[in-house]
Write a protein that holds these residues in place. Structure first.
Motif, PDB file in Angstrom:
ATOM      1  N   ALA A 156     -11.759 -15.417  16.423  1.00  7.66           N
ATOM      2  CA  ALA A 156     -10.605 -14.553  16.670  1.00  7.66           C
ATOM      3  C   ALA A 156      -9.767 -14.481  15.397  1.00  7.66           C
ATOM      4  CB  ALA A 156      -9.751 -15.083  17.822  1.00  7.66           C
ATOM      5  N   ALA A 157      -9.003 -13.390  15.261  1.00 13.26           N
ATOM      6  CA  ALA A 157      -8.140 -13.247  14.096  1.00 13.26           C
ATOM      7  C   ALA A 157      -7.019 -12.254  14.405  1.00 13.26           C
ATOM      8  CB  ALA A 157      -8.932 -12.759  12.887  1.00 13.26           C
ATOM      9  N   THR A 158      -5.872 -12.482  13.809  1.00 14.00           N
ATOM     10  CA  THR A 158      -4.764 -11.531  13.833  1.00 14.00           C
ATOM     11  C   THR A 158      -4.397 -11.221  12.393  1.00 14.00           C
ATOM     12  OG1 THR A 158      -3.889 -12.402  15.917  1.00 14.00           O
ATOM     13  CG2 THR A 158      -2.393 -11.105  14.552  1.00 14.00           C
ATOM     14  N   LEU A 159      -4.413  -9.940  12.056  1.00 15.44           N
ATOM     15  CA  LEU A 159      -4.114  -9.507  10.698  1.00 15.44           C
ATOM     16  C   LEU A 159      -2.816  -8.712  10.710  1.00 15.44           C
ATOM     17  CD1 LEU A 159      -7.656  -8.236   9.617  1.00 15.44           C
ATOM     18  CD2 LEU A 159      -6.797 -10.577   9.711  1.00 15.44           C
ATOM     19  N   PRO A 185      -3.761  -6.223   4.617  1.00 16.22           N
ATOM     20  CA  PRO A 185      -2.879  -7.179   5.304  1.00 16.22           C
ATOM     21  C   PRO A 185      -2.075  -8.051   4.359  1.00 16.22           C
ATOM     22  CG  PRO A 185      -5.143  -7.941   5.396  1.00 16.22           C
ATOM     23  CD  PRO A 185      -5.188  -6.568   4.791  1.00 16.22           C
ATOM     24  N   ILE A 186      -0.912  -8.453   4.827  1.00 17.75           N
ATOM     25  CA  ILE A 186      -0.055  -9.366   4.085  1.00 17.75           C
ATOM     26  C   ILE A 186      -0.157 -10.790   4.631  1.00 17.75           C
ATOM     27  CG2 ILE A 186       2.028  -9.056   5.532  1.00 17.75           C
ATOM     28  CD1 ILE A 186       3.619  -8.961   2.850  1.00 17.75           C
ATOM     29  N   ALA A 187      -0.728 -10.924   5.836  1.00 18.67           N
ATOM     30  CA  ALA A 187      -0.892 -12.247   6.452  1.00 18.67           C
ATOM     31  C   ALA A 187      -2.063 -12.200   7.430  1.00 18.67           C
ATOM     32  CB  ALA A 187       0.381 -12.684   7.170  1.00 18.67           C
ATOM     33  N   ALA A 188      -2.628 -13.372   7.713  1.00 17.50           N
ATOM     34  CA  ALA A 188      -3.745 -13.464   8.654  1.00 17.50           C
ATOM     35  C   ALA A 188      -3.765 -14.841   9.299  1.00 17.50           C
ATOM     36  CB  ALA A 188      -5.076 -13.201   7.944  1.00 17.50           C
ATOM     37  N   ASP A 189      -4.078 -14.853  10.582  1.00 13.99           N
ATOM     38  CA  ASP A 189      -4.253 -16.092  11.338  1.00 13.99           C
ATOM     39  C   ASP A 189      -5.649 -16.041  11.942  1.00 13.99           C
ATOM     40  OD1 ASP A 189      -4.028 -18.386  12.775  1.00 13.99           O
ATOM     41  OD2 ASP A 189      -2.413 -17.708  14.090  1.00 13.99           O
ATOM     42  N   ILE A 190      -6.506 -16.993  11.585  1.00 19.68           N
ATOM     43  CA  ILE A 190      -7.928 -16.897  11.920  1.00 19.68           C
ATOM     44  C   ILE A 190      -8.401 -18.180  12.588  1.00 19.68           C
ATOM     45  CG2 ILE A 190     -10.220 -16.325  11.015  1.00 19.68           C
ATOM     46  CD1 ILE A 190      -8.795 -15.388   8.456  1.00 19.68           C
ATOM     47  N   ALA A 242     -15.138  -9.945   5.969  1.00 19.35           N
ATOM     48  CA  ALA A 242     -15.609  -8.783   6.719  1.00 19.35           C
ATOM     49  C   ALA A 242     -15.535  -9.040   8.223  1.00 19.35           C
ATOM     50  CB  ALA A 242     -17.045  -8.446   6.308  1.00 19.35           C
ATOM     51  N   ASP A 243     -15.888 -10.234   8.656  1.00 20.47           N
ATOM     52  CA  ASP A 243     -15.829 -10.579  10.078  1.00 20.47           C
ATOM     53  C   ASP A 243     -14.390 -10.570  10.591  1.00 20.47           C
ATOM     54  OD1 ASP A 243     -18.555 -10.834  10.120  1.00 20.47           O
ATOM     55  OD2 ASP A 243     -18.574 -13.019  10.223  1.00 20.47           O
ATOM     56  N   ALA A 244     -13.460 -11.019   9.729  1.00 17.35           N
ATOM     57  CA  ALA A 244     -12.053 -11.023  10.141  1.00 17.35           C
ATOM     58  C   ALA A 244     -11.554  -9.603  10.364  1.00 17.35           C
ATOM     59  CB  ALA A 244     -11.201 -11.726   9.084  1.00 17.35           C
ATOM     60  N   PHE A 245     -11.949  -8.690   9.503  1.00 17.27           N
ATOM     61  CA  PHE A 245     -11.573  -7.288   9.705  1.00 17.27           C
ATOM     62  C   PHE A 245     -12.268  -6.706  10.934  1.00 17.27           C
ATOM     63  CE2 PHE A 245     -10.086  -7.502   5.302  1.00 17.27           C
ATOM     64  CZ  PHE A 245      -8.957  -6.702   5.348  1.00 17.27           C
ATOM     65  N   MET A 246     -13.485  -7.166  11.204  1.00 21.80           N
ATOM     66  CA  MET A 246     -14.223  -6.651  12.350  1.00 21.80           C
ATOM     67  C   MET A 246     -13.643  -7.144  13.676  1.00 21.80           C
ATOM     68  SD  MET A 246     -18.314  -7.008  13.147  1.00 21.80           S
ATOM     69  CE  MET A 246     -18.740  -6.018  11.721  1.00 21.80           C
ATOM     70  N   LEU A 247     -13.298  -8.434  13.733  1.00 22.39           N
ATOM     71  CA  LEU A 247     -12.815  -9.031  14.980  1.00 22.39           C
ATOM     72  C   LEU A 247     -11.290  -9.038  15.101  1.00 22.39           C
ATOM     73  CD1 LEU A 247     -15.007 -12.231  15.548  1.00 22.39           C
ATOM     74  CD2 LEU A 247     -14.999 -10.146  16.901  1.00 22.39           C
ATOM     75  N   GLY A 248     -10.614  -8.870  13.966  1.00 25.13           N
ATOM     76  CA  GLY A 248      -9.184  -9.090  13.944  1.00 25.13           C
ATOM     77  C   GLY A 248      -8.357  -8.083  14.723  1.00 25.13           C
ATOM     78  N   ARG A 249      -7.325  -8.592  15.364  1.00 22.65           N
ATOM     79  CA  ARG A 249      -6.336  -7.738  16.025  1.00 22.65           C
ATOM     80  C   ARG A 249      -5.331  -7.301  14.970  1.00 22.65           C
ATOM     81  NH1 ARG A 249      -1.239  -8.451  18.423  1.00 22.65           N
ATOM     82  NH2 ARG A 249      -1.238 -10.662  17.848  1.00 22.65           N
TER      83      ARG A 249
END
Length: 308
Positions: free
Chosen positions: A189-192, A201-206, A292-299
């Motif tokens: 899971a991720a939030t961008l 993005p300026i921040a990310a939680d993964i 790439a996965d973070a962009f794919m799965l990220g909210r």
């Protein structure tokens, strides 16, 4: 043996801060030319494009590409087509597919392609890897927070699509994590957080895990002022490991166990010379794949506008 005739393409901040000093001190390389739209290097020929560079200086044997990732594939393709070994600044490209294509091109021509991850060469990274290989890891937390205004002042490309935003520094953390963990991990899971006026993005939680159910989280943020945070902490059966300052220091249960002077880019160029000498490539895409996965799965979460 004679030094390898090298050219550098993209004479910006990272080239001036890291590449040029490292090349100057490495007897395996001789910098003979550069290409850049704006910058130059005193004492060597400078060209406006890689096309002009390759046409005018046939003696070039290797090329270091330091331009933004959105433009790196075309330059790398031209260099490989001209029979040159290629050093790719991180991240190695804007997409996984284009770097895989470059890897195939290099292999077909018998050339060396080096996808460099400078943070893997931080002084305490290998010691952290050995420690984690010798124990059971219970959990891991990555905290990578810095001030974008300090590290990337007025660099619009980094906020554009393909510029990666906070993943430009965050991928350094991912390059260390993928190197020191004994098993592959994957994102669950991720939030961008995207500023309303930016495309990156300026921040990310993964959140990550592995086949054994490892609890791994990463927090990236570009809004930190004051002391910068580049830390990887792990709870293990051997104690609490803290790899801090971007991999410069390793502590176990609060006791410093490893610290050396930083030599990341000099070690990268030693590695590049070694690869050329052995006729090999080094292209590990694991850190870029996680982005790439973070962009794919990220909210996607829209936050307030950001201005330099």
């Amino acid at each position: 043996m004679s030094p390898i005739n090298l050219a550098i393409v993209g004479v910006g901040k990272i080239a001036r801060d890291q590449h040029l000093p490292s090349i100057e001190k490495n007897p395996d390389f001789k910098l003979i030319a550069a290409a850049s739209r704006h910058g130059g290097v005193e004492g060597i020929a400078i060209f406006g494009s890689i096309d002009e560079l390759l046409a005018a200086v046939p003696d070039i044997e290797a090329v270091s590409l330091c331009m933004p990732p959105q433009y790196r594939y075309e330059a790398a393709h031209k260099a490989l087509s001209a029979g040159k070994h290629v050093f790719l600044e991180k991240p190695p490209g804007a997409t996984l597919s284009e770097v895989e294509d470059l890897q195939a091109q290099a292999a077909s021509r018998g050339l060396s392609l080096f996808a460099s991850w400078h943070s893997r060469y931080a002084p305490a990274v290998e010691a952290a890897r050995a420690l984690l290989a010798s124990t059971t890891i219970r959990s891991m937390k990555v905290t990578w927070k810095e001030d974008v205004r300090h590290w990337h002042p007025n660099q619009d490309w980094i906020w554009q699509a393909g510029g990666l935003g906070v993943f430009d520094p965050g991928i350094n953390a991912l390059s260390i994590v993928t190197h020191i963990l004994p098993r592959p991990v994957f994102i669950t899971a991720a939030t961008l957080e995207f500023p309303e006026n930016r495309d990156a993005p300026i921040a990310a939680d993964i959140r990550f895990t592995d086949a054994a159910g490892l609890d791994l989280s990463a927090e990236f943020d570009w809004r930190q002022t004051g002391k910068q945070s580049w830390d990887i902490a792990a709870e293990t059966d051997a104690g609490r490991m803290l790899l801090s300052e971007g991999g410069a220091k390793l502590a176990l249960d609060g006791k410093l166990v490893h610290e050396e002077p930083e030599q990341e880019y000099p070690m990268l160029y030693r590695r590049f010379a070694e690869l050329i000498g052995k006729g090999r490539s080094d292209v590990d895409l694991a850190p870029l794949r996680h982005v790439a996965d973070a962009f794919m799965l990220g909210r996607r979460k829209v936050v307030e506008a950001f201005y330099d």
